[in-house]
Design a protein around this motif. Structure first.
Motif, PDB file in Angstrom:
ATOM      1  N   ARG A  38       0.827  -1.221   0.000  1.00  0.00           N
ATOM      2  CA  ARG A  38       0.000   0.000   0.000  1.00  0.00           C
ATOM      3  C   ARG A  38       0.866   1.277   0.000  1.00  0.00           C
ATOM      4  N   ASP A  39       1.860   1.248  -0.855  1.00  0.00           N
ATOM      5  CA  ASP A  39       2.787   2.371  -0.974  1.00  0.00           C
ATOM      6  C   ASP A  39       2.308   3.242  -2.138  1.00  0.00           C
ATOM      7  N   ARG A  40       1.502   4.265  -1.796  1.00  0.00           N
ATOM      8  CA  ARG A  40       0.859   5.080  -2.819  1.00  0.00           C
ATOM      9  C   ARG A  40       1.883   5.799  -3.701  1.00  0.00           C
ATOM     10  N   ASP A  41       2.813   6.529  -3.053  1.00  0.00           N
ATOM     11  CA  ASP A  41       3.788   7.297  -3.844  1.00  0.00           C
ATOM     12  C   ASP A  41       4.675   6.390  -4.683  1.00  0.00           C
ATOM     13  N   GLY A  42       5.021   5.247  -4.080  1.00  0.00           N
ATOM     14  CA  GLY A  42       5.843   4.284  -4.817  1.00  0.00           C
ATOM     15  C   GLY A  42       5.127   3.818  -6.071  1.00  0.00           C
ATOM     16  N   TYR A  43       3.834   3.453  -5.909  1.00  0.00           N
ATOM     17  CA  TYR A  43       3.070   2.980  -7.061  1.00  0.00           C
ATOM     18  C   TYR A  43       2.972   4.067  -8.124  1.00  0.00           C
ATOM     19  N   LEU A  44       2.650   5.286  -7.690  1.00  0.00           N
ATOM     20  CA  LEU A  44       2.448   6.364  -8.671  1.00  0.00           C
ATOM     21  C   LEU A  44       3.748   6.702  -9.405  1.00  0.00           C
ATOM     22  N   GLY A  45       4.869   6.609  -8.704  1.00  0.00           N
ATOM     23  CA  GLY A  45       6.157   6.838  -9.362  1.00  0.00           C
ATOM     24  C   GLY A  45       6.436   5.764 -10.405  1.00  0.00           C
ATOM     25  N   LEU A  46       6.122   4.518 -10.020  1.00  0.00           N
ATOM     26  CA  LEU A  46       6.341   3.407 -10.959  1.00  0.00           C
ATOM     27  C   LEU A  46       5.375   3.480 -12.128  1.00  0.00           C
ATOM     28  N   SER A  47       4.106   3.849 -11.831  1.00  0.00           N
ATOM     29  CA  SER A  47       3.130   3.857 -12.924  1.00  0.00           C
ATOM     30  C   SER A  47       3.466   4.983 -13.904  1.00  0.00           C
ATOM     31  N   GLU A  48       4.010   6.074 -13.386  1.00  0.00           N
ATOM     32  CA  GLU A  48       4.406   7.154 -14.292  1.00  0.00           C
ATOM     33  C   GLU A  48       5.549   6.691 -15.205  1.00  0.00           C
ATOM     34  N   THR A  49       6.482   5.956 -14.588  1.00  0.00           N
ATOM     35  CA  THR A  49       7.609   5.426 -15.365  1.00  0.00           C
ATOM     36  C   THR A  49       7.109   4.456 -16.428  1.00  0.00           C
ATOM     37  N   LEU A  50       6.187   3.566 -16.006  1.00  0.00           N
ATOM     38  CA  LEU A  50       5.646   2.594 -16.954  1.00  0.00           C
ATOM     39  C   LEU A  50       4.933   3.300 -18.097  1.00  0.00           C
ATOM     40  N   MET A  51       4.152   4.317 -17.719  1.00  0.00           N
ATOM     41  CA  MET A  51       3.418   5.085 -18.715  1.00  0.00           C
ATOM     42  C   MET A  51       4.348   5.601 -19.818  1.00  0.00           C
ATOM     43  N   MET A  52       5.483   6.148 -19.399  1.00  0.00           N
ATOM     44  CA  MET A  52       6.417   6.736 -20.360  1.00  0.00           C
ATOM     45  C   MET A  52       6.959   5.679 -21.309  1.00  0.00           C
ATOM     46  N   ILE A  53       7.423   4.567 -20.735  1.00  0.00           N
ATOM     47  CA  ILE A  53       8.034   3.560 -21.617  1.00  0.00           C
ATOM     48  C   ILE A  53       6.961   2.895 -22.470  1.00  0.00           C
ATOM     49  N   MET A  54       5.776   2.695 -21.872  1.00  0.00           N
ATOM     50  CA  MET A  54       4.707   2.017 -22.589  1.00  0.00           C
ATOM     51  C   MET A  54       4.238   2.859 -23.778  1.00  0.00           C
ATOM     52  N   GLN A  55       4.087   4.178 -23.560  1.00  0.00           N
ATOM     53  CA  GLN A  55       3.605   5.021 -24.651  1.00  0.00           C
ATOM     54  C   GLN A  55       4.636   5.116 -25.778  1.00  0.00           C
ATOM     55  N   GLN A  56       5.914   5.184 -25.405  1.00  0.00           N
ATOM     56  CA  GLN A  56       6.938   5.243 -26.458  1.00  0.00           C
ATOM     57  C   GLN A  56       6.991   3.933 -27.230  1.00  0.00           C
ATOM     58  N   HIS A  57       6.872   2.848 -26.461  1.00  0.00           N
ATOM     59  CA  HIS A  57       6.867   1.517 -27.057  1.00  0.00           C
ATOM     60  C   HIS A  57       5.688   1.394 -28.032  1.00  0.00           C
ATOM     61  N   ASN A  58       4.499   1.789 -27.570  1.00  0.00           N
ATOM     62  CA  ASN A  58       3.317   1.700 -28.424  1.00  0.00           C
ATOM     63  C   ASN A  58       3.460   2.548 -29.688  1.00  0.00           C
ATOM     64  N   MET A  59       4.041   3.742 -29.481  1.00  0.00           N
ATOM     65  CA  MET A  59       4.197   4.639 -30.618  1.00  0.00           C
ATOM     66  C   MET A  59       5.106   3.997 -31.678  1.00  0.00           C
ATOM     67  N   LYS A  60       6.195   3.394 -31.210  1.00  0.00           N
ATOM     68  CA  LYS A  60       7.112   2.765 -32.168  1.00  0.00           C
ATOM     69  C   LYS A  60       6.427   1.612 -32.886  1.00  0.00           C
ATOM     70  N   GLU A  61       5.632   0.848 -32.146  1.00  0.00           N
ATOM     71  CA  GLU A  61       4.939  -0.274 -32.788  1.00  0.00           C
ATOM     72  C   GLU A  61       3.899   0.229 -33.781  1.00  0.00           C
ATOM     73  N   GLU A  62       3.099   1.214 -33.340  1.00  0.00           N
ATOM     74  CA  GLU A  62       1.994   1.657 -34.198  1.00  0.00           C
ATOM     75  C   GLU A  62       2.478   2.435 -35.412  1.00  0.00           C
ATOM     76  N   GLN A  63       3.577   3.156 -35.235  1.00  0.00           N
ATOM     77  CA  GLN A  63       4.038   3.967 -36.369  1.00  0.00           C
ATOM     78  C   GLN A  63       5.019   3.227 -37.264  1.00  0.00           C
ATOM     79  N   MET A  64       5.692   2.213 -36.721  1.00  0.00           N
ATOM     80  CA  MET A  64       6.677   1.529 -37.553  1.00  0.00           C
ATOM     81  C   MET A  64       6.467   0.030 -37.664  1.00  0.00           C
ATOM     82  N   LEU A  65       6.549  -0.663 -36.528  1.00  0.00           N
ATOM     83  CA  LEU A  65       6.561  -2.119 -36.622  1.00  0.00           C
ATOM     84  C   LEU A  65       5.270  -2.700 -37.209  1.00  0.00           C
TER      85      LEU A  65
END
Lengths: 447, 148
Positions: B95-122
């Motif tokens: 139940r570590d709120r700040d920890g989760y939100l920090g991780l989810s923000e990090t995931l968001m960044m990599i996930m969106q870049q990953h998706n963008m590369k897949e959708e625009q190129m792969l």
């Protein structure tokens, strides 16, 4: 041929390249704040005083320019799939030349020595030449350019125009040659720098990063395809109208009308962005969203002011009006937007480089901090509030200069000091984790 | 005929939506609901990864002969994201709120870049090499077992 280059993250430049730009930028912000604090209301009397010129260029070249250049070197491989060739050389060299040039230019404005203006021209000119050459190769290599790439190309072209005009003006300032119509040329320099370089770059980058960072719907296709080009053509036409007004005796109404329609396009952009952010799927409000909203609201205010001056032409002849525009544009729109980007880019890059290292070394015993450990939400919010107060006091200083000018300077310096502290803490954590990872990599027992 | 790009991009949006709901629930400290939604998000994303790793990427690799190219990079990013999923799960349990939100923000960044590369190129590249076999490939993708 299929273009697979963009999928390789190995093309990202070493982290030290963008970071050296980001770290020095707030120092120029602190210098600008300190200057305003020291000089006070005198800085807000006219746009032509050396102090005002020095302040403006500390903000545009020092703070905004450095962050924008550093960020561009970093994000081109990611959003264009096209890295800047010899990025370490381009980054190192342009950084040194630009920083040197900004410092010497300050000396030139204050008349601290003979030949300083000439030296500043040489340093800044060659710094931008190196930067623009590197970035242009990357941008023009993209075979099927997205609207973001097209917009970035136009922004770089506007940067070239801005730098050329700036060089002319600086030459005039130094007395190298006589310039007829100094005011007209300065306005053109401003318009291309602010609406062209900063405005177009902000707009075209946001086509990618607003949907990406905040999980909003995409900008409408027609807007992405048409508006950056229309703005660029609009600026070219405005240049002609400026000439026609000053030299051919055309009624200034045409020019005012035209600049108001350029303002309307920016207002449309701000409106769409706010609407998209309202419809975002990611509902958590973080500080980067707050900065973006502030920027977009100020952009609406700015466009409103351009329309207002059309209705009440007297407003335009008030000496404080250009200062008002400058404050809203720089402190209200450009800086918050850039600030917002920094709080995404710096923590993410730190995490990204470290995690890649961790996976390569297979050192799972050393934890990689997440983004909010690099820059905490509380610390970022504190800086946001300082930036907000600085903007507010700068606007109040237009009405009551003696009361608020120094306060605005102090608050602005504070905001940049907090920004610098946040960036330094992030980089210190990056460094200590990187050291721990290499130690673990050297020690086979710790895997 | 459906395309890989449209189908997979739609699946990205679906995962994004579940992700955002979980994040919002953590932000308002609604832990029980958050944990359910997070598990749904993880399952949806793992299913998406399996469709790619078990069917789509091998198909792309065998048709282009590129095994060390973009698909390898995408697999690597899947590993990075999976590591974040485990960290987020741990933050949820404690139940570590700040920890989760920090991780989810990090995931968001990599996930969106990953998706963008897949959708625009792969994905467009894959559509190009797969052509009219897209329906067949998509059918096989939908049939993959969820490994999570």
């Amino acid at each position: 041929m299929l273009n697979t280059a963009g999928l390789s993250l190995e093309q990202a430049p070493p982290i030290s390249i963008p970071f050296r730009f980001f770290l020095l930028a707030p120092l120029f912000g602190i210098a600008a704040g300190a200057l305003l604090l020291a000089v006070g209301e005198e800085a807000l009397i006219s746009r032509w005083s050396p102090v005002t010129l020095a302040l403006t260029h500390l903000l545009t070249l020092g703070l905004l320019g450095l962050v924008m250049c550093g960020a561009m070197l970093q994000i081109l491989p990611v959003i264009a799939g096209s890295p800047v060739p010899r990025v370490v050389l381009v980054g190192t060299l342009s950084h040194l030349l630009l920083v040197g040039g900004i410092l010497v230019l300050q000396g030139g404005f204050f008349g601290l020595g003979a030949g300083l203006m000439e030296l500043a021209i040489a340093l800044l000119g060659s710094g931008f030449l190196v930067f623009v050459s590197g970035v242009s190769v990357a941008l023009w290599r993209v075979r099927t350019p997205s609207p973001t790439i097209v917009g970035m190309r136009l922004a770089v072209a506007a940067l070239v125009v801005t730098v050329v005009l700036g060089t002319l003006l600086a030459g005039g300032y130094a007395g190298l040659f006589r310039i007829a119509g100094l005011a007209g040329l300065t306005d053109t320099h401003l318009a291309w720098g602010l609406a062209g370089w900063i405005g177009l770059l902000l707009m075209s980058v946001s086509f990618q990063v607003v949907p990406m960072f905040q999980v909003t719907p995409e900008y409408p296709v027609w807007f992405r395809r048409r508006v950056p080009g229309a703005l660029f053509v609009g600026l070219l036409l405005w240049l002609w109208l400026r000439y026609a007004t000053l030299q051919l005796g055309w009624s200034p109404l045409w020019e005012t009308l035209w600049s108001a329609s350029i303002g309307a396009l920016f207002a449309l952009y701000a409106g769409i962005t706010l609407r998209l952010q309202q419809r975002r799927k990611r509902r958590v409000v973080d500080v980067t969203l707050l900065f973006w909203r502030l920027a977009m609201v100020c952009l609406l205010l700015l466009s409103g002011a351009l329309v207002a001056v059309m209705v009440w032409p007297d407003l335009g002849s008030n000496t404080r009006f250009p200062l008002f525009l400058g404050i809203v544009l720089l402190l209200g729109v450009a800086l918050p937007a850039v600030n917002s980007m920094l709080y995404k880019i710096v923590p993410f890059l730190s995490w990204f480089h470290l995690q890649k290292r961790q996976l390569t070394l297979m050192c799972m015993s050393v934890p990689v901090p997440h983004m909010r450990q690099f820059v905490s939400d509380t610390a970022a919010r504190r800086q946001y509030h300082a930036a907000w107060l600085a903007l507010l006091s700068a606007l109040l200083a237009l009405i009551w200069p003696s009361l608020f000018a120094r306060a605005a300077g102090g608050l602005f310096a504070l905001s940049n000091l907090l920004l610098l502290g946040n960036l330094l803490r992030a980089m210190a954590l990056y460094r200590s984790t990187a050291v721990a990872l290499s130690r673990c990599g050297d020690d086979p027992n710790s895997h | 005929m459906s395309t890989i790009t449209d189908t997979m991009a739609r699946d990205h949006r679906r995962c994004d939506e579940i992700f955002s709901t979980a994040e919002e629930q953590v932000a308002s400290a609604d832990w029980d609901a958050a944990s359910d939604v997070f598990n749904r998000f993880r399952q949806a994303t793992e299913h998406h990864f399996s469709m790619e790793e078990d069917v789509l990427f091998p198909e792309f690799e065998s048709r282009t002969g590129q095994t060390m190219g973009p698909t390898q990079m995408m697999r690597m990013e899947h590993i990075q994201m999976r590591q974040l999923f485990s960290d987020m799960e741990r933050a949820l349990t404690s139940r570590d709120r700040d920890g989760y939100l920090g991780l989810s923000e990090t995931l968001m960044m990599i996930m969106q870049q990953h998706n963008m590369k897949e959708e625009q190129m792969l994905y467009p590249m894959t559509d190009q090499v797969i052509g009219t076999d897209a329906d067949d490939v998509l059918k096989r993708m939908e049939g993959v077992e969820n490994v999570a």
